[in-house]
Design a protein around this motif. Structure first.
Motif, PDB file in Angstrom:
ATOM      1  N   LEU A 290       0.694  -1.327  -0.137  1.00  0.00           N
ATOM      2  CA  LEU A 290       0.070  -0.219   0.166  1.00  0.00           C
ATOM      3  C   LEU A 290       0.314   1.429   0.106  1.00  0.00           C
ATOM      4  CD1 LEU A 290      -2.917  -1.125   2.368  1.00  0.00           C
ATOM      5  CD2 LEU A 290      -2.853  -0.327  -0.108  1.00  0.00           C
ATOM      6  N   GLN A 291       2.245   1.239   0.972  1.00  0.00           N
ATOM      7  CA  GLN A 291       2.848   1.936   0.648  1.00  0.00           C
ATOM      8  C   GLN A 291       3.538   2.418  -0.571  1.00  0.00           C
ATOM      9  OE1 GLN A 291       5.797   1.763   3.732  1.00  0.00           O
ATOM     10  NE2 GLN A 291       4.564   2.804   5.479  1.00  0.00           N
ATOM     11  N   GLU A 292       4.223   1.653  -0.863  1.00  0.00           N
ATOM     12  CA  GLU A 292       4.272   1.399  -2.427  1.00  0.00           C
ATOM     13  C   GLU A 292       3.351   2.413  -3.360  1.00  0.00           C
ATOM     14  OE1 GLU A 292       7.476   1.547  -2.923  1.00  0.00           O
ATOM     15  OE2 GLU A 292       6.771   2.055  -4.796  1.00  0.00           O
ATOM     16  N   GLU A 293       2.060   1.947  -3.391  1.00  0.00           N
ATOM     17  CA  GLU A 293       0.984   2.464  -4.668  1.00  0.00           C
ATOM     18  C   GLU A 293       0.812   3.974  -3.949  1.00  0.00           C
ATOM     19  OE1 GLU A 293      -2.766   0.381  -3.887  1.00  0.00           O
ATOM     20  OE2 GLU A 293      -1.541  -1.559  -4.302  1.00  0.00           O
ATOM     21  N   CYS A 294       0.655   4.462  -2.362  1.00  0.00           N
ATOM     22  CA  CYS A 294       0.812   5.648  -2.396  1.00  0.00           C
ATOM     23  C   CYS A 294       1.945   6.413  -3.000  1.00  0.00           C
ATOM     24  CB  CYS A 294       1.090   5.556  -0.978  1.00  0.00           C
ATOM     25  SG  CYS A 294      -0.950   5.322  -0.258  1.00  0.00           S
ATOM     26  N   ARG A 295       2.820   5.742  -2.541  1.00  0.00           N
ATOM     27  CA  ARG A 295       4.102   6.717  -2.994  1.00  0.00           C
ATOM     28  C   ARG A 295       3.902   6.679  -4.988  1.00  0.00           C
ATOM     29  NH1 ARG A 295       8.949   2.965  -1.142  1.00  0.00           N
ATOM     30  NH2 ARG A 295       7.877   4.027   1.225  1.00  0.00           N
ATOM     31  N   GLN A 296       4.136   5.950  -5.514  1.00  0.00           N
ATOM     32  CA  GLN A 296       3.634   5.767  -6.598  1.00  0.00           C
ATOM     33  C   GLN A 296       2.871   7.534  -7.295  1.00  0.00           C
ATOM     34  OE1 GLN A 296       2.756   2.799  -8.735  1.00  0.00           O
ATOM     35  NE2 GLN A 296       4.907   1.383  -8.165  1.00  0.00           N
ATOM     36  N   ARG A 297       2.314   7.095  -6.266  1.00  0.00           N
ATOM     37  CA  ARG A 297       0.658   8.041  -6.980  1.00  0.00           C
ATOM     38  C   ARG A 297       1.490   9.615  -6.352  1.00  0.00           C
ATOM     39  NH1 ARG A 297      -5.235   7.230  -3.857  1.00  0.00           N
ATOM     40  NH2 ARG A 297      -4.054   4.785  -3.349  1.00  0.00           N
ATOM     41  N   LEU A 298       1.971   9.688  -5.556  1.00  0.00           N
ATOM     42  CA  LEU A 298       2.381  11.334  -4.516  1.00  0.00           C
ATOM     43  C   LEU A 298       3.016  11.454  -5.817  1.00  0.00           C
ATOM     44  CD1 LEU A 298       3.358  10.940  -1.233  1.00  0.00           C
ATOM     45  CD2 LEU A 298       2.089  12.584  -2.118  1.00  0.00           C
ATOM     46  N   ASP A 299       3.862  10.532  -7.003  1.00  0.00           N
ATOM     47  CA  ASP A 299       4.787  10.977  -7.457  1.00  0.00           C
ATOM     48  C   ASP A 299       4.538  11.386  -8.603  1.00  0.00           C
ATOM     49  OD1 ASP A 299       7.660   7.884  -6.717  1.00  0.00           O
ATOM     50  OD2 ASP A 299       7.327  10.366  -6.268  1.00  0.00           O
ATOM     51  N   GLU A 300       3.770  10.268  -9.051  1.00  0.00           N
ATOM     52  CA  GLU A 300       2.443  10.943 -10.247  1.00  0.00           C
ATOM     53  C   GLU A 300       2.438  12.363 -10.020  1.00  0.00           C
ATOM     54  OE1 GLU A 300      -0.753   8.271 -11.532  1.00  0.00           O
ATOM     55  OE2 GLU A 300       0.837   7.138 -11.384  1.00  0.00           O
ATOM     56  N   ILE A 301       1.744  12.873  -8.938  1.00  0.00           N
ATOM     57  CA  ILE A 301       0.819  14.119  -8.776  1.00  0.00           C
ATOM     58  C   ILE A 301       2.251  15.270  -8.589  1.00  0.00           C
ATOM     59  CG2 ILE A 301      -0.158  15.649  -7.120  1.00  0.00           C
ATOM     60  CD1 ILE A 301      -1.198  13.175  -6.224  1.00  0.00           C
ATOM     61  N   ALA A 302       3.162  14.861  -8.099  1.00  0.00           N
ATOM     62  CA  ALA A 302       4.724  15.859  -7.879  1.00  0.00           C
ATOM     63  C   ALA A 302       5.475  15.827  -9.289  1.00  0.00           C
ATOM     64  CB  ALA A 302       5.353  15.041  -7.124  1.00  0.00           C
ATOM     65  N   GLU A 303       5.239  15.105 -10.524  1.00  0.00           N
ATOM     66  CA  GLU A 303       5.876  15.821 -11.162  1.00  0.00           C
ATOM     67  C   GLU A 303       4.193  16.837 -12.493  1.00  0.00           C
ATOM     68  OE1 GLU A 303       5.815  12.008 -14.240  1.00  0.00           O
ATOM     69  OE2 GLU A 303       6.811  11.384 -12.624  1.00  0.00           O
ATOM     70  N   GLY A 304       3.031  16.635 -12.206  1.00  0.00           N
ATOM     71  CA  GLY A 304       2.519  17.436 -12.679  1.00  0.00           C
ATOM     72  C   GLY A 304       2.320  18.204 -12.207  1.00  0.00           C
ATOM     73  N   LEU A 305       2.500  18.854 -11.303  1.00  0.00           N
ATOM     74  CA  LEU A 305       3.582  20.228 -10.283  1.00  0.00           C
ATOM     75  C   LEU A 305       4.876  20.508 -11.409  1.00  0.00           C
ATOM     76  CD1 LEU A 305       1.956  19.880  -7.255  1.00  0.00           C
ATOM     77  CD2 LEU A 305       0.740  20.295  -8.428  1.00  0.00           C
ATOM     78  N   ASP A 306       4.463  21.996 -11.075  1.00  0.00           N
ATOM     79  CA  ASP A 306       6.233  22.425 -10.767  1.00  0.00           C
ATOM     80  C   ASP A 306       6.922  22.977 -10.348  1.00  0.00           C
ATOM     81  OD1 ASP A 306       4.788  24.688 -14.983  1.00  0.00           O
ATOM     82  OD2 ASP A 306       5.797  22.588 -14.142  1.00  0.00           O
ATOM     83  N   GLY A 307       8.094  23.306 -10.509  1.00  0.00           N
ATOM     84  CA  GLY A 307       8.795  23.807  -9.741  1.00  0.00           C
ATOM     85  C   GLY A 307       8.641  23.126  -8.130  1.00  0.00           C
TER      86      GLY A 307
END
Lengths: 452, 453
Positions: free
Chosen positions: A429-446
């Motif tokens: 579950l933690q891996e899944e959350c981490r992946q989701r966070l990474d995806e979201i973070a990629e969308g944000l600039d800077g």
């Protein structure tokens, strides 16, 4: 002549019946012990006995569910509680649920319900088991997957009011989470202390007990050694328990008479035009769901059942889709393989395929294997120094089975396996959350996301 | 509920010894000012916490002593034994002959792994002696090599070996103009590592204690022993038994757990400061009279104005007006010198503690916006007087007390790091520049969290 014989027989039956009822009443716990007269009055549907009977059922059911003992609960709440509990256990007579909530009538219905409970949930046995004099060595074991009946809704702290703000500062939530964790750690330490001290008691009193098999004192016995003045209280408790057990034995002998008597009650009621007892309570749903409001454990159970059925449906759909996909892909593979096989030797490949399939099947069967008996309940801890591993005895005081023992190492191993599987699930579950966070973070600039 | 103390390095061992000494003399003293029964409960609770009952006649402190040099430990052991009132366990110490040379990397990467097993065996031994392990209390200084580097490593090992235990680190903040050139490096590395493994960091600044000795205690030639004794008094006033709940019938058996729960549940805010009032030379005690309202008023102002002691408090500093500002996460409305708190714990000892009015500490304007006073403020009390002070009050505060010192240390360390001064001493033992950067990042995060209260 025959009439006299009949009369004598009837008197005899009457005596036996009153002995049975008397034994039954004596076998009930002291705080919820009716007078035998109450049952007799109820049989004739006397309205005065109704309130007493409601109270009796309330007291008995509360004891089983270890709820808070509030005698100050008013009649209305008591009656509602009893109705909910009976519905939860599956009691299907609509007449009972239609009884007035001021407790003014229906003692015969209540007598029926009481007898039904006696039989259905082994009421007496449960009460006797719960009210045993404590040795202090008890511990609870639970290797169940899910905690169903044990969820007690105790009062929790009321969170401070946030005036109409929909948002709560996440730092406050982190604060609360931290407090919870610390409290859990303190509880853990207390538990460890209890175990340590219990071990000390068992170790130091080894060889002193009359019972050779047991070998050591229990906490209650050790306490008695330290404070002998308490013997009176302990003696009283033991005497009361002994009396209850003797009454129970007597009851068991005379039980058939009681059930015959109940049959006559049922016959009477049938004659008076009542519907016969229906086993299926599902039709009468109109008045019943309201009744479950005071039955919190039933709510969670029905919620779980609903969720389960929904999950099963979605799983089944998904499985069907997967199966059709796999079948299609498989057919393709088989076709290409067939062509290849025509060229190569057949038997060697066939054997390899068979071996790999067998392995896979073994895996599956292991996963689908029926679970072993899950342990659940309270046990008494017994110290065994010869086998350093075995530390537990499981006492069933009322059944005639010999004392069955479960070793602590077994329980520990099972719990460790469960812990390992839960940890794997957590990591996933933690891996899944981490992946989701990474995806979201990629969308944000800077923004650089540093995951924990 | 027993606390196992781990004394690390020269500083940790000297202070640890003074703490046990102070606790023991407090318990033995006849200045309890309370009933005999109360005194006995106090005595029993204290003994369970810090000492173990063994075959010897004097109580044995639950402590493990670790140092890389033999001198301080042997001194500590012998002074304790000579007192005749308590002693250390003869086997619970570990030392070597080489020292760490004030090099954090040496302590952390070399000595740590090399002696991990021996040290953890000693700790495990002490932990098993406890019927109930209440947690670990480690004592160290940040500036040196053993206390800081080895201390950080040992804390990590404690956390790994006892994942569910409470760990409180007592850390000595070095003098601003200290003797060790690389003390800021050592401090930064220590703090960032401790922040990961420890539950709370209780900090004493050498400069502050030095001032207390000079101005309040009137000591002319201040020695390390004087400083350590003041620190020991302050620590004793926190960790001696108290009643934690209003209607508590017995002394709390979970001091570390209670402390953690009231002050540091939030993982980003772990730095605790300590203030104690009154503080004066022992021979003046007999001539002084204290009143609770006065003590509480001073303590509160010390909190708000970030004063280090009861003299020289800036009474101009006032809490911000509530109601005029919308609660927000940026404290733009707070006056510049105002010290915002997250959580506070006040401990009262002595006469008439039941009648003390602590309403002034429950003022919401003292605290950050996301925590209400009923969560943020707690008070522990006991009628039993501590260390001959008829009335004494301590404040353990999770607030911006240490924000400025932390900022200073990180700033200085960063300046040194930018010019790569002395880095080779660390890389020689395996601490790379990347580790430094990680530590700086972690501490910047802490500084930022505390700033935006």
């Amino acid at each position: 002549m025959r009439r006299r014989q009949e009369q004598q027989q009837q008197q005899q039956r009457g005596r036996v019946l009153s002995a049975a009822v008397g034994a039954l009443c004596r076998a009930l716990p002291p705080r919820a012990r009716p007078a035998p007269d109450t049952l007799r009055r109820a049989r004739f549907d006397r309205p005065q006995a109704s309130l007493d009977f409601w109270r009796l059922l309330y007291a008995l059911l509360k004891q089983i569910h270890r709820g808070k003992w509030t005698e100050s609960d008013d009649t209305d709440n008591q009656i509602r509680f009893v109705k909910s509990a009976l519905w939860y256990y599956g009691y299907g007579r609509p007449e009972l649920y239609q009884l007035p909530s001021d407790g003014s009538a229906g003692s015969r219905e209540l007598l029926l319900a009481f007898s039904w409970l006696l039989h259905r949930i082994s009421l007496l046995e449960q009460l006797l088991a719960r009210n045993r004099v404590k040795t202090g060595d008890e511990t609870s074991v639970c290797t169940c997957e899910d905690d169903l009946l044990n969820s007690q809704k105790s009062t929790t702290e009321i969170a401070p009011e946030y005036e109409l703000e929909d948002r709560v500062d996440v730092r406050y939530l982190q604060w609360l989470n931290g407090r919870l964790r610390f409290q859990w750690q303190s509880l853990h330490a207390q538990h460890q202390e209890q175990c340590k001290l219990l071990h000390k008691i068992h170790l130091f009193t080894s060889g002193s007990h009359m019972d050779q098999i047991l070998g050591h004192f229990s906490v209650t016995e050790t306490d008695l050694v330290r404070q002998p003045e308490n013997y009176k209280q302990l003696l009283q408790l033991l005497e009361s328990e002994t009396m209850q057990l003797e009454a129970f034995l007597e009851w068991k002998q005379l039980e058939p008479v009681y059930w015959q008597w109940m049959e006559t009650v049922l016959d009477n009621m049938a004659e008076e035009g009542n519907m016969c007892e229906s086993q299926d309570a599902h039709e009468e749903k109109s008045g019943l769901p309201k009744v479950t409001s005071s039955c919190p454990w039933a709510d969670s159970l029905t919620g779980q059942i609903d969720r389960l059925s929904r999950d099963l449906m979605t799983l089944r759909d998904q499985l069907q889709k997967l199966v059709t996909q796999r079948k299609a892909a498989w057919c393709e593979k088989v076709k290409t393989r067939e062509e290849e096989l025509q060229k190569e030797g057949f038997s060697a490949t066939a054997r390899k395929i068979q071996e790999s399939v067998e392995l896979k099947l073994l895996d599956l069967t292991y996963l689908c294997a029926p679970k072993k008996n899950k342990m659940h309940g309270s046990c008494r801890l017994v110290f065994r120094s010869k086998h350093p591993g075995s530390k537990m005895g499981f006492h069933r005081s009322l059944s005639k089975e010999p004392v069955s023992a479960v070793s602590a190492t077994e329980v520990i191993r099972e719990l460790q396996m469960r812990e390992a599987s839960l940890e794997r699930e957590l990591k996933q579950l933690q891996e899944e959350c981490r992946q989701r966070l990474d995806e979201i973070a990629e969308g944000l600039d800077g923004v650089i996301c540093v995951s924990p | 509920m027993s606390i196992v103390t781990v004394q690390l390095g020269q500083c940790g061992n000297q202070i640890g010894h003074e703490v046990f000494s102070a606790i023991c003399s407090d318990v033995r003293g006849t200045h309890g000012l309370c009933s005999k029964k109360e005194n006995e409960s106090y005595h029993d609770a204290c003994k369970e916490r810090f000492f173990s009952e063994e075959e010897s006649e004097v109580p044995v402190a639950r402590a493990v002593l670790v140092d890389m040099e033999p001198k301080v430990i042997s001194q500590t052991l012998s002074i304790a034994a000579r007192s005749g009132y308590w002693k250390y366990d003869d086997r619970s110490h570990f030392c070597q002959k080489q020292g760490s040379g004030n090099n954090w990397a040496n302590g952390y990467s070399v000595h740590g792994p090399r002696y991990k097993e021996v040290i953890m065996n000693l700790v495990q031994g002490e932990a098993e002696k406890c019927d109930r392990l209440g947690g670990f209390f480690t004592m160290m200084s940040m500036a040196g090599g053993t206390g800081s580097g080895l201390g950080a490593f040992v804390t990590q090992c404690l956390r790994d070996a006892f994942p569910t235990s409470f760990i409180l680190n007592h850390v000595i903040w070095p003098y601003g103009t200290g003797e060790v050139i690389v003390q800021n490096y050592n401090s930064v590395l220590t703090l960032s590592h401790l922040y990961r493994s420890s539950d709370a960091l209780l900090i004493h600044e050498n400069d502050v204690i030095h001032k207390i000795c000079a101005q309040l205690m009137n000591i002319k030639q201040i020695s390390f022993r004087d400083v350590n004794q003041v620190i020991a008094h302050q620590l004793g006033s926190v960790f001696q038994p108290t009643y934690t709940a209003e209607s508590g019938l017995h002394y709390s058996r979970n001091p570390l757990g209670d402390l953690m729960e009231t002050l540091v549940p939030h993982p980003e805010f772990k730095m605790l400061g300590l203030r104690n009032i009154p503080q004066m030379p022992e021979n003046s005690l007999a001539y002084s009279v204290f009143s609770w309202p006065g003590l509480i008023k001073h303590l509160r102002q010390m909190l708000i104005a970030n004063a280090k002691m009861e003299e020289g408090i800036d009474w101009q500093v006032k809490p911000p007006r509530l109601g005029s500002s919308v609660p927000s996460s940026h404290s733009t409305n707070k006056p510049l010198h105002f010290n915002t708190s997250i959580a506070n714990l006040v401990i009262l000892r002595g006469k008439d503690t039941h009648s003390v009015d602590l309403g002034s500490f429950r003022d919401p304007s003292l605290y950050t916006s996301w925590l209400k006073p009923q969560d943020a403020f707690n008070a522990w009390k006991t009628p039993r007087a501590f260390n001959k002070y008829e009335k004494s009050a301590s404040l353990v505060s999770n607030s911006q007390f240490l924000l400025k010192p932390l900022d200073d240390v990180v700033g200085k360390a960063w300046n040194m790091f930018a010019s790569k001064a002395y880095i080779h001493q660390y890389t020689k033992f395996g601490i790379e520049e990347e580790d430094f950067l990680d530590s700086f990042t972690a501490l910047e995060q802490v500084i930022s969290s505390y700033t935006t209260l």
